[in-house]
Design a protein around this motif. Structure first.
Motif, PDB file in Angstrom:
ATOM      1  N   TYR A  14       0.881  -1.176   0.000  1.00 35.95           N
ATOM      2  CA  TYR A  14       0.000   0.000   0.000  1.00 35.95           C
ATOM      3  C   TYR A  14       0.907   1.211   0.000  1.00 35.95           C
ATOM      4  CZ  TYR A  14       1.277  -0.530   4.906  1.00 35.95           C
ATOM      5  OH  TYR A  14       1.988  -0.691   6.063  1.00 35.95           O
ATOM      6  N   HIS A  33      -4.033   8.818   6.918  1.00 37.35           N
ATOM      7  CA  HIS A  33      -3.473   8.230   5.694  1.00 37.35           C
ATOM      8  C   HIS A  33      -2.662   9.283   4.946  1.00 37.35           C
ATOM      9  CE1 HIS A  33      -6.228   4.414   5.409  1.00 37.35           C
ATOM     10  NE2 HIS A  33      -5.318   4.360   6.356  1.00 37.35           N
ATOM     11  N   ASP A  37       4.215   3.830   8.541  1.00 35.62           N
ATOM     12  CA  ASP A  37       3.297   2.701   8.299  1.00 35.62           C
ATOM     13  C   ASP A  37       3.636   2.203   6.903  1.00 35.62           C
ATOM     14  OD1 ASP A  37       1.190   0.972   7.809  1.00 35.62           O
ATOM     15  OD2 ASP A  37      -0.351   2.327   8.570  1.00 35.62           O
ATOM     16  N   ASP A  46       1.929  -5.380   7.136  1.00 37.68           N
ATOM     17  CA  ASP A  46       1.407  -4.046   7.474  1.00 37.68           C
ATOM     18  C   ASP A  46       1.908  -3.688   8.867  1.00 37.68           C
ATOM     19  OD1 ASP A  46      -0.093  -1.745   7.704  1.00 37.68           O
ATOM     20  OD2 ASP A  46      -2.033  -2.768   7.838  1.00 37.68           O
ATOM     21  N   HIS A  82      -7.653  -4.952  11.239  1.00 40.84           N
ATOM     22  CA  HIS A  82      -8.379  -5.521  10.096  1.00 40.84           C
ATOM     23  C   HIS A  82      -7.782  -6.859   9.733  1.00 40.84           C
ATOM     24  CE1 HIS A  82      -4.847  -4.125   7.806  1.00 40.84           C
ATOM     25  NE2 HIS A  82      -4.924  -3.032   8.551  1.00 40.84           N
ATOM     26  N   HIS A  88      -6.008  -4.704   3.467  1.00 37.97           N
ATOM     27  CA  HIS A  88      -7.308  -4.804   4.154  1.00 37.97           C
ATOM     28  C   HIS A  88      -8.012  -5.946   3.434  1.00 37.97           C
ATOM     29  CE1 HIS A  88      -7.615  -0.454   5.900  1.00 37.97           C
ATOM     30  NE2 HIS A  88      -6.489  -1.055   6.218  1.00 37.97           N
ATOM     31  N   GLU A 127      -3.508  -2.330  15.855  1.00 35.51           N
ATOM     32  CA  GLU A 127      -2.886  -1.043  15.576  1.00 35.51           C
ATOM     33  C   GLU A 127      -3.553   0.120  16.321  1.00 35.51           C
ATOM     34  OE1 GLU A 127      -3.677   0.408  11.521  1.00 35.51           O
ATOM     35  OE2 GLU A 127      -4.417  -1.604  11.071  1.00 35.51           O
ATOM     36  N   GLU A 130       1.684  -0.880  15.209  1.00 35.84           N
ATOM     37  CA  GLU A 130       0.898  -1.880  14.477  1.00 35.84           C
ATOM     38  C   GLU A 130       1.722  -3.140  14.228  1.00 35.84           C
ATOM     39  OE1 GLU A 130      -0.281  -0.678  10.497  1.00 35.84           O
ATOM     40  OE2 GLU A 130      -1.828  -2.232  10.452  1.00 35.84           O
TER      41      GLU A 130
HETATM   42  N1  GLY Z   1      -1.607   0.615   6.331  1.00 33.74           N
HETATM   43  C1  GLY Z   1      -3.000   0.821   6.404  1.00 33.74           C
HETATM   44  C2  GLY Z   1      -3.528   0.320   7.661  1.00 33.74           C
HETATM   45  O1  GLY Z   1      -2.812   0.175   8.607  1.00 33.74           O
HETATM   46  O2  GLY Z   1      -4.668  -0.008   7.776  1.00 33.74           O
END
Ligand code: GLY
Ligand code: MN
Ligand code: MN
Length: 459
Positions: free
Chosen positions: A217, A229, A246, A258, A341, A348, A389, A429
């Motif tokens: 991402y 974001h 991130d 992630d 998530h 995601h 996270e 996270e």
């Molecule tokens: N990197 C996007 C999230 O942590 O959801």
């Protein structure tokens, strides 16, 4: 000929065994045939200058390879590939390119035909969304209908969700590879020499690119962590700043990691930064400790919210009973998103299906401020990978909103909060596998404690 890329250490034989198992498991759940498109690249301005191609995740799940302009037909455990051989002119620009038969062998297809013959295989076929508009048009034209998650395609959606929720050994091997490369990217970021966000981002993504992976991402590398974001990288790094990164890698097979870490640009947390960091870390640790099969992910989210609220009460930023603070969504002023998530082929995972993957049948998103962004509301199952996270953010649009300020006035000590002005955003996270007995943190090699982060940076 250019070799077909089976990189990231995947043995073709092991992979084809897992691919065949996935196809059979689909057949066990579904009587109808299924057609999935891989998609095609989108051009930036003229056709030869395109955005990178990545096949649709549903296609990747059963085919294992990012083959452009292909479709697969799945029926009774058999996979038929529909793909045209490369045009002769492709050799000039792209070198020798795998033929249909070579691709068919690489993905352990049972048969392979030119793309035009797909039209003969569409009777009663179910499908899933494909992202690029040209492929969507072809999909709709050939099927004479669009994707319908609550109508014609509902049974397929349920079957795919039940398959992809719990990862098999091949998927886990790739998720672990993505996690390991991502750990190294963050380690490099913490030791990066640079004076802008862009330079730290470059040091991190360098590790991912050098491992022949891509970013799962758009990276967030920012001293403005309160912008959830944030995708700009021009800010200079000042000694008193916290940097929130991130960043996650994606393997050649499309599996994602992630990770977020937040560290002080100077190498040392100020006392206010350290205090808030430790509150977020307590929420992170409590949530991970609670992960085991059968536990409701929503209760993990609420545990994170309660731990955060308790920490903010201890710091004098909030006042009141923790249960009341969470019931009234006061924590969401500072932690406005969900605790995490699903993670898999998509960062995601399966959110292209809306909430059909994230929410158990019969459940719907809450409209509560503190629950509306919860992306997963299911009991945890072995083989799921989820992120944890929690964060603390001072988002001006939330904190300066007159309605929220008056609504939350009884619970927030604004004068005390002003002592923490050098914290704009903190998030921690990690990626967590639910095991039969409990859990395993796939990203555990990357430290989280204040002392370990400071040590790593000093090293
Ligand atoms: N990197 C996007 C999230 O942590 O959801
Ligand atoms: Mn995440
Ligand atoms: Mn993330």
């Amino acid at each position: 000929m250019q070799a077909i890329d089976t990189s990231s250490g995947r043995s073709p034989l092991t992979l084809s065994h897992h691919l065949k198992q996935r196809r059979q498991r689909l057949a066990d759940r579904l009587d109808q045939p299924v057609v999935l498109w891989s998609g095609q690249r989108m051009s930036r301005n003229f056709p030869a200058n395109s955005y990178p191609f990545r096949a649709s995740s549903h296609f990747l799940y059963f085919a294992g390879q990012s083959i452009e302009r292909a479709a697969i037909h799945l029926d009774g455990g058999r996979l038929t590939l529909f793909l045209d051989d490369p045009a002769p002119s492709a050799a000039l620009w792209h070198g020798p390119t795998p033929s249909r038969d070579q691709w068919a062998e690489a993905i352990a297809a049972d048969a392979a035909y030119p793309y035009s013959q797909l039209a003969d295989f569409l009777d009663g076929a179910l499908t899933l969304p494909v992202q690029d508009p040209s492929s969507q048009q072809q999909q709709q034209h050939l099927l004479q209908r669009s994707f319908s998650p609550t109508g014609a395609d509902a049974d397929l959606v349920q079957a795919i969700v039940s398959l992809r929720l719990q990862h098999d050994a091949a998927a886990l091997a790739e998720l672990e590879q993505a996690a390991q490369v991502t750990v190294r990217a963050h380690q490099a970021g913490m030791r990066a020499i640079g004076s802008t966000e862009a330079q730290v981002r470059a040091a991190m993504e360098q590790v991912i690119v050098a491992a022949n992976m891509t970013c799962a991402y758009n990276s967030i590398v920012t001293v403005h962590g309160e912008v959830l974001h944030n995708e700009v990288y021009h800010h200079p790094l000042q000694p008193g700043d916290l940097l929130l990164a991130d960043v996650g890698a994606e393997t050649a097979g499309g599996w994602a990691a992630d990770i977020t870490r937040t560290w002080p640009v100077s190498g040392t947390f100020s006392s206010s930064q350290r205090s808030l960091y430790e509150v977020v870390l307590a929420a992170h640790d409590a949530c991970i400790a609670a992960i085991q099969p059968g536990v409701e992910y929503r209760s993990i989210h609420l545990l994170g919210a309660a731990t955060l609220a308790a920490g903010l009460v201890d710091l004098g930023i909030l006042r009141g009973a923790v249960d009341d603070l969470v019931d009234q969504d006061v924590h969401a002023l500072f932690f406005p998103h969900g605790i995490g998530h699903l993670l898999g082929l998509d960062v995601h995972d399966m959110e292209d299906l809306g909430d059909f993957a994230g929410y158990a049948p019969g459940r719907q998103r809450s409209d509560r401020f503190g629950l509306g962004y919860l992306r997963l509301d299911r009991p945890l199952l072995p083989g799921m990978v989820v992120t944890i996270e929690p964060g603390f953010y001072q988002v001006p649009a939330l904190l300066n909103d007159p309605d929220r300020r008056s609504r939350y006035a009884p619970w927030v000590n604004w004068e005390r909060l002003a002592h923490f002005a050098d914290v704009r955003g903190i998030r921690i996270e990690d990626d967590v596998l639910v095991t039969d007995q409990g859990h395993r943190v796939l990203t555990a090699d990357l430290p989280t404690s204040v002392a370990d982060l400071e040590d790593w940076m000093a090293g």
